[in-house]
Design a protein around this motif. Structure first.
Motif, mmCIF file in Angstrom:
data_model
loop_
_atom_site.group_PDB
_atom_site.id
_atom_site.type_symbol
_atom_site.label_atom_id
_atom_site.label_comp_id
_atom_site.label_asym_id
_atom_site.label_seq_id
_atom_site.Cartn_x
_atom_site.Cartn_y
_atom_site.Cartn_z
ATOM 1 N N ILE A 95 0.881 -1.064 0.171
ATOM 2 C CA ILE A 95 0.138 0.071 -0.091
ATOM 3 C C ILE A 95 0.897 1.165 0.072
ATOM 4 C CG2 ILE A 95 -1.800 1.243 1.262
ATOM 5 C CD1 ILE A 95 -2.562 -1.229 2.712
ATOM 6 N N VAL A 96 0.642 2.129 -0.952
ATOM 7 C CA VAL A 96 1.288 3.553 -0.927
ATOM 8 C C VAL A 96 0.101 4.571 -1.054
ATOM 9 C CG1 VAL A 96 3.512 2.564 -1.859
ATOM 10 C CG2 VAL A 96 1.809 3.722 -3.623
ATOM 11 N N ALA A 97 0.482 5.512 -0.514
ATOM 12 C CA ALA A 97 -0.534 6.694 -0.310
ATOM 13 C C ALA A 97 0.267 7.909 -0.167
ATOM 14 C CB ALA A 97 -1.556 6.640 0.597
ATOM 15 N N VAL A 98 -0.232 9.081 -1.085
ATOM 16 C CA VAL A 98 0.443 10.489 -0.818
ATOM 17 C C VAL A 98 -0.632 11.570 -0.872
ATOM 18 C CG1 VAL A 98 1.996 11.878 -2.265
ATOM 19 C CG2 VAL A 98 2.468 9.562 -2.341
ATOM 20 N N ALA A 99 -0.498 12.404 -0.161
ATOM 21 C CA ALA A 99 -1.332 13.464 0.124
ATOM 22 C C ALA A 99 -0.464 14.791 -0.392
ATOM 23 C CB ALA A 99 -1.750 13.949 1.532
ATOM 24 N N CYS A 100 -1.078 15.564 -1.255
ATOM 25 C CA CYS A 100 -0.370 16.772 -1.906
ATOM 26 C C CYS A 100 -1.554 17.884 -1.798
ATOM 27 C CB CYS A 100 -0.080 16.528 -3.434
ATOM 28 S SG CYS A 100 1.247 15.383 -3.550
ATOM 29 N N PRO A 101 -1.103 19.133 -2.062
ATOM 30 C CA PRO A 101 -2.257 20.120 -2.173
ATOM 31 C C PRO A 101 -2.948 19.876 -3.278
ATOM 32 C CG PRO A 101 0.065 20.925 -2.000
ATOM 33 C CD PRO A 101 0.104 19.640 -2.268
ATOM 34 N N HIS A 102 -2.712 19.304 -4.423
ATOM 35 C CA HIS A 102 -3.846 19.126 -5.462
ATOM 36 C C HIS A 102 -3.854 17.720 -6.084
ATOM 37 C CE1 HIS A 102 -4.346 23.420 -5.695
ATOM 38 N NE2 HIS A 102 -2.886 23.809 -5.468
ATOM 39 N N ARG A 103 -4.937 17.536 -6.475
ATOM 40 C CA ARG A 103 -5.216 15.985 -7.188
ATOM 41 C C ARG A 103 -3.918 15.577 -8.073
ATOM 42 N NH1 ARG A 103 -9.304 18.407 -9.433
ATOM 43 N NH2 ARG A 103 -9.228 18.544 -11.737
ATOM 44 N N ALA A 104 -3.707 16.314 -9.108
ATOM 45 C CA ALA A 104 -2.669 15.855 -10.150
ATOM 46 C C ALA A 104 -1.419 15.574 -9.475
ATOM 47 C CB ALA A 104 -2.647 16.940 -11.206
ATOM 48 N N GLU A 105 -0.744 16.468 -8.765
ATOM 49 C CA GLU A 105 0.417 16.259 -7.973
ATOM 50 C C GLU A 105 0.277 14.752 -6.967
ATOM 51 O OE1 GLU A 105 0.968 20.831 -7.157
ATOM 52 O OE2 GLU A 105 -0.026 19.705 -5.785
ATOM 53 N N ALA A 106 -0.834 14.499 -6.348
ATOM 54 C CA ALA A 106 -1.153 13.447 -5.710
ATOM 55 C C ALA A 106 -0.921 12.095 -6.616
ATOM 56 C CB ALA A 106 -2.345 13.380 -4.841
ATOM 57 N N PHE A 107 -1.673 12.097 -7.591
ATOM 58 C CA PHE A 107 -1.569 11.059 -8.533
ATOM 59 C C PHE A 107 -0.320 10.743 -9.089
ATOM 60 C CE2 PHE A 107 -6.354 11.767 -9.649
ATOM 61 C CZ PHE A 107 -6.842 10.555 -8.882
ATOM 62 N N ASP A 108 0.432 11.790 -9.634
ATOM 63 C CA ASP A 108 1.836 11.691 -10.144
ATOM 64 C C ASP A 108 2.949 11.323 -9.018
ATOM 65 O OD1 ASP A 108 0.814 12.452 -12.381
ATOM 66 O OD2 ASP A 108 1.647 14.546 -12.276
ATOM 67 N N ALA A 109 2.665 11.704 -7.922
ATOM 68 C CA ALA A 109 3.533 11.227 -6.811
ATOM 69 C C ALA A 109 3.115 9.945 -6.237
ATOM 70 C CB ALA A 109 3.411 12.274 -5.625
ATOM 71 N N CYS A 110 1.983 9.317 -6.297
ATOM 72 C CA CYS A 110 1.487 8.157 -5.804
ATOM 73 C C CYS A 110 2.227 6.980 -6.902
ATOM 74 C CB CYS A 110 -0.019 7.983 -5.739
ATOM 75 S SG CYS A 110 -0.329 6.578 -4.880
#
Length: 141
Positions: A95-110
């Motif tokens: 399981i990996v998860a990332v929280a970012c200010p915006h969704r596009a960044e979160a998807f890319d980082a994850c």
């Protein structure tokens, strides 16, 4: 990085989500890798179980991967946990998860987090098939 680990115990999506909760994050992306009942061509025997093994340096390398992702994206919180030991079809393997200010960044980082984990963290799996054969597969597979 709020939660990083390689465990012999079952993984928990609620635990990971709780670890990355952040009021400044507008986007949270989560990836859950599950043991599936097949691999490869259709004529191949069905997968009945997996066994993951990790090199002693795996946690250190997992931290390096997480640090690189956090440095390259505006990460507010990050978590990554991987199972080792015997797993059955349907069990959670990673399981990996990332929280970012915006969704596009979160998807890319994850996506980067799981891809880099699979490519560089020294974790291997042995697949056992219904016909009794087994095979080792490269990093995290």
């Amino acid at each position: 990085m709020r939660l990083l680990g390689i465990r012999e115990t079952a993984l928990s999506v609620p635990e990971v989500l709780a670890a990355i909760g952040d009021h400044e994050a507008g986007g949270t992306a989560l990836f859950v890798g599950t043991v599936r009942n097949h691999d490869g061509p259709a004529d191949r025997a069905a997968v009945t179980s997996l066994e993951y093994s990790a090199h002693p340096s795996a946690v250190v390398e997992l931290r390096r991967v997480a640090e690189r992702v956090a440095a390259d994206f505006p990460v507010r919180a990050l978590a990554a946990v991987h199972r080792v030991g015997g797993l059955a079809v349907g069990d959670l393997a990673v399981i990996v998860a990332v929280a970012c200010p915006h969704r596009a960044e979160a998807f890319d980082a994850c996506r980067r987090l799981i891809d880099d984990l699979k490519a560089t963290v020294p974790i291997w799996k042995r697949q056992t098939f219904a016909d009794g054969t087994s095979e080792w597969v490269g990093a995290c597979g």
